[in-house]
Write a protein that holds these residues in place. Structure first.
Motif, PDB file in Angstrom:
ATOM      1  N   VAL A   3       0.861  -1.174   0.000  1.00 45.97           N
ATOM      2  CA  VAL A   3       0.000   0.000   0.000  1.00 45.97           C
ATOM      3  C   VAL A   3       0.902   1.231   0.000  1.00 45.97           C
ATOM      4  CG1 VAL A   3      -0.232  -0.048   2.534  1.00 45.97           C
ATOM      5  CG2 VAL A   3      -1.845   1.277   1.158  1.00 45.97           C
ATOM      6  N   ILE A   4       0.604   2.151  -0.870  1.00 44.05           N
ATOM      7  CA  ILE A   4       1.293   3.445  -0.923  1.00 44.05           C
ATOM      8  C   ILE A   4       0.210   4.506  -0.862  1.00 44.05           C
ATOM      9  CG2 ILE A   4       2.778   4.992  -2.251  1.00 44.05           C
ATOM     10  CD1 ILE A   4       2.755   1.336  -3.156  1.00 44.05           C
ATOM     11  N   GLY A   5       0.326   5.419   0.095  1.00 38.36           N
ATOM     12  CA  GLY A   5      -0.743   6.404   0.215  1.00 38.36           C
ATOM     13  C   GLY A   5      -0.384   7.586   1.075  1.00 38.36           C
ATOM     14  N   THR A   6      -1.368   8.446   1.246  1.00 41.36           N
ATOM     15  CA  THR A   6      -1.234   9.618   2.105  1.00 41.36           C
ATOM     16  C   THR A   6      -2.573   9.844   2.788  1.00 41.36           C
ATOM     17  OG1 THR A   6      -0.534  11.949   2.204  1.00 41.36           O
ATOM     18  CG2 THR A   6      -1.909  11.296   0.321  1.00 41.36           C
ATOM     19  N   PHE A  84       4.052  10.644   1.811  1.00 41.44           N
ATOM     20  CA  PHE A  84       3.444   9.329   1.604  1.00 41.44           C
ATOM     21  C   PHE A  84       4.032   8.273   2.536  1.00 41.44           C
ATOM     22  CE2 PHE A  84       2.860  11.761  -2.212  1.00 41.44           C
ATOM     23  CZ  PHE A  84       1.555  11.472  -2.577  1.00 41.44           C
ATOM     24  N   TYR A  85       3.230   7.259   2.811  1.00 47.08           N
ATOM     25  CA  TYR A  85       3.687   6.097   3.567  1.00 47.08           C
ATOM     26  C   TYR A  85       3.636   4.880   2.656  1.00 47.08           C
ATOM     27  CZ  TYR A  85      -1.405   6.345   4.277  1.00 47.08           C
ATOM     28  OH  TYR A  85      -2.760   6.498   4.093  1.00 47.08           O
ATOM     29  N   HIS A  86       4.396   3.860   3.043  1.00 44.85           N
ATOM     30  CA  HIS A  86       4.512   2.657   2.217  1.00 44.85           C
ATOM     31  C   HIS A  86       4.633   1.439   3.133  1.00 44.85           C
ATOM     32  CE1 HIS A  86       7.318  -0.065  -0.309  1.00 44.85           C
ATOM     33  NE2 HIS A  86       6.055  -0.336  -0.603  1.00 44.85           N
ATOM     34  N   TYR A  87       3.716   0.489   2.984  1.00 45.80           N
ATOM     35  CA  TYR A  87       3.767  -0.747   3.762  1.00 45.80           C
ATOM     36  C   TYR A  87       3.718  -1.936   2.816  1.00 45.80           C
ATOM     37  CZ  TYR A  87       2.314   2.475   7.464  1.00 45.80           C
ATOM     38  OH  TYR A  87       2.227   3.528   8.325  1.00 45.80           O
ATOM     39  N   ARG A  88       4.393  -3.033   3.230  1.00 42.69           N
ATOM     40  CA  ARG A  88       4.414  -4.231   2.403  1.00 42.69           C
ATOM     41  C   ARG A  88       3.875  -5.426   3.174  1.00 42.69           C
ATOM     42  NH1 ARG A  88       9.777  -5.965   0.297  1.00 42.69           N
ATOM     43  NH2 ARG A  88       8.420  -7.426  -0.796  1.00 42.69           N
ATOM     44  N   ASP A  89       3.272  -6.354   2.444  1.00 46.75           N
ATOM     45  CA  ASP A  89       2.854  -7.656   2.936  1.00 46.75           C
ATOM     46  C   ASP A  89       2.014  -7.553   4.214  1.00 46.75           C
ATOM     47  OD1 ASP A  89       4.124  -8.686   0.728  1.00 46.75           O
ATOM     48  OD2 ASP A  89       5.991  -9.085   1.784  1.00 46.75           O
ATOM     49  N   ARG A  90       2.453  -8.189   5.301  1.00 50.94           N
ATOM     50  CA  ARG A  90       1.618  -8.196   6.515  1.00 50.94           C
ATOM     51  C   ARG A  90       1.348  -6.792   7.029  1.00 50.94           C
ATOM     52  NH1 ARG A  90       2.865  -8.245  11.898  1.00 50.94           N
ATOM     53  NH2 ARG A  90       5.070  -8.694  11.495  1.00 50.94           N
ATOM     54  N   LYS A  91       2.338  -5.912   6.963  1.00 55.13           N
ATOM     55  CA  LYS A  91       2.144  -4.535   7.429  1.00 55.13           C
ATOM     56  C   LYS A  91       1.107  -3.809   6.564  1.00 55.13           C
ATOM     57  CE  LYS A  91       5.133  -4.282  10.862  1.00 55.13           C
ATOM     58  NZ  LYS A  91       4.694  -3.983  12.248  1.00 55.13           N
ATOM     59  N   HIS A  95      -2.424  -2.443   7.921  1.00 51.16           N
ATOM     60  CA  HIS A  95      -2.864  -1.067   7.661  1.00 51.16           C
ATOM     61  C   HIS A  95      -4.284  -1.055   7.102  1.00 51.16           C
ATOM     62  CE1 HIS A  95      -2.685   3.167   6.459  1.00 51.16           C
ATOM     63  NE2 HIS A  95      -3.162   2.789   5.284  1.00 51.16           N
ATOM     64  N   LEU A  96      -4.563  -1.938   6.144  1.00 54.29           N
ATOM     65  CA  LEU A  96      -5.913  -2.027   5.579  1.00 54.29           C
ATOM     66  C   LEU A  96      -6.933  -2.350   6.658  1.00 54.29           C
ATOM     67  CD1 LEU A  96      -7.920  -2.118   3.218  1.00 54.29           C
ATOM     68  CD2 LEU A  96      -7.200  -4.487   2.805  1.00 54.29           C
ATOM     69  N   TYR A 321      -1.755 -10.667  11.891  1.00 50.75           N
ATOM     70  CA  TYR A 321      -0.650 -11.617  11.757  1.00 50.75           C
ATOM     71  C   TYR A 321      -1.181 -13.019  11.474  1.00 50.75           C
ATOM     72  CZ  TYR A 321       3.352 -14.541  12.941  1.00 50.75           C
ATOM     73  OH  TYR A 321       4.356 -15.471  12.890  1.00 50.75           O
ATOM     74  N   LYS A 322      -2.171 -13.472  12.272  1.00 52.59           N
ATOM     75  CA  LYS A 322      -2.736 -14.814  12.105  1.00 52.59           C
ATOM     76  C   LYS A 322      -3.371 -14.983  10.729  1.00 52.59           C
ATOM     77  CE  LYS A 322      -5.370 -16.373  15.332  1.00 52.59           C
ATOM     78  NZ  LYS A 322      -6.402 -16.378  16.407  1.00 52.59           N
ATOM     79  N   ARG A 323      -4.157 -14.017  10.312  1.00 49.35           N
ATOM     80  CA  ARG A 323      -4.883 -14.136   9.053  1.00 49.35           C
ATOM     81  C   ARG A 323      -3.947 -14.031   7.852  1.00 49.35           C
ATOM     82  NH1 ARG A 323     -10.934 -11.846  10.192  1.00 49.35           N
ATOM     83  NH2 ARG A 323     -10.961 -12.345  12.408  1.00 49.35           N
TER      84      ARG A 323
END
Length: 338
Positions: A3-6, A84-91, A95-96, A321-323
């Motif tokens: 996710v990349i967003g502001t 902007f912020y940027h998160y990958r995979d589990r992070k 965030h979602l 984390y579990k899901r």
């Protein structure tokens, strides 16, 4: 997944307005986005408080997405990277989950974001922009959001743009029973505001150009007046409080259109993009506020739910984390993800 967003914590309303993607334009926008970035699966979430791109199927998406947004803002990626912020995979999934539950909202715990997330991801799915991973993570985030709202008190009390607007007005005018109010717009936000406002004053006129029939229905429901938008400025000479919540792509009010009004007025603009030119603040008889100015009312509202928000954050951290791990185990992961 990335996710990349502001959002409201990272960028100004002016920046988010330039990047905004109306729901009806999501499909052509994602088509253009994919063509310019090379991504195979994407979703965009665009609200008054945020603009986010969710991406699947490519190792690094931040650089291409930032470049895409820099072009829209007519600047360079290095000039806007801090916005902007940027998160990958589990992070990214976590965030979602926070966004969908309302924990990342301007007013934490609000429920409107659940519907906004659903609409934007559904629009992307209907038009073939989602892959299995994004679709699954969206469904998991929705399920977790419902669980949190059911099992914590993060939405305790008044948690909506309508209640927040009323609280903000009453900070300025403790008694609004005799104040004359004009509300422009008949959409969801306007109806939320009207719901709370009507219990404190009956002197309300709802104004709409695009949906006059909806304005009439709301007028009958709440026993208030309805009026068309023609000669709208002349109607304001007897108004104390003006609230706008429309989908207009341009300013409805500018300094020149309000300069002739001599009486003091309180203006509240809840629209995205804004209905009222910020230059209006220079008029001595006008007090203009945007929803981002509601900070004091937000802080007061949040005091009652701090502990519940902490509970919700713990649930999200654990469950995300579990899901996420369960999702990786249940579906073969493309080599590009390793």
């Amino acid at each position: 997944m990335e996710v990349i967003g502001t959002n409201h914590n990272y960028s100004s309303q002016q920046v988010r307005e330039k990047l905004a993607v109306p729901l009806k334009k999501v499909s052509p926008h994602l088509s253009f986005f994919q063509k310019n970035t090379g991504f195979s699966a994407t979703a965009v979430l665009s609200t008054c408080n945020r603009l986010e791109y969710y991406i699947s199927g490519r190792k690094e998406g931040a650089s291409a997405t930032l470049h895409f947004m820099a072009q829209k803002l007519q600047t360079t990626p290095s000039d806007i990277q801090h916005l902007f912020y940027h998160y990958r995979d589990r992070k990214a999934f976590q965030h979602l989950c926070r966004v969908t539950a309302g924990l990342d909202s301007f007013l934490p715990g609000e429920k409107e974001i659940q519907g906004q997330v659903k609409k934007h991801f559904s629009k992307a799915g209907e038009n073939g922009f989602l892959d299995y991973h994004l679709q699954k993570m969206f469904e998991e985030a929705r399920n977790l959001s419902r669980y949190i709202h059911k099992n914590t008190g993060i939405a305790y009390g008044k948690v909506s743009m309508g209640s927040l607007t009323l609280d903000f007005i009453r900070d300025i005018f403790p008694d609004i029973s005799e104040k004359k109010v004009a509300l422009i717009g008949t959409g969801h936000v306007s109806q939320l505001v009207l719901k709370y406002l009507r219990s404190h004053t009956r002197h309300i006129t709802i104004i709409s150009n695009r949906h006059p029939e909806r304005a009439l229905l709301l007028a009958r429901k709440y026993d208030i007046k309805a009026a068309p938008t023609n000669n709208i400025t002349s109607r304001l000479h007897s108004i104390d409080i003006l609230i706008t919540a429309t989908a207009s792509p341009h300013f409805i009010f500018t300094p020149s259109s309000l300069r002739a009004i001599s009486r003091p007025m309180l203006l509240i603009d809840l629209s995205h993009p804004r209905d009222i030119d910020p230059e209006v603040k220079k008029l001595s008889h006008i007090r203009l506020y945007y929803y981002e100015d509601f900070h004091r009312a937000v802080v007061r509202n949040l005091q009652h739910r701090k502990e519940e928000c902490r509970k919700a954050e713990k649930i999200i951290k654990k469950e995300a984390y579990k899901r996420w791990r369960s999702h990786l185990k249940s579906e073969p992961v493309p080599a590009i993800w390793h």
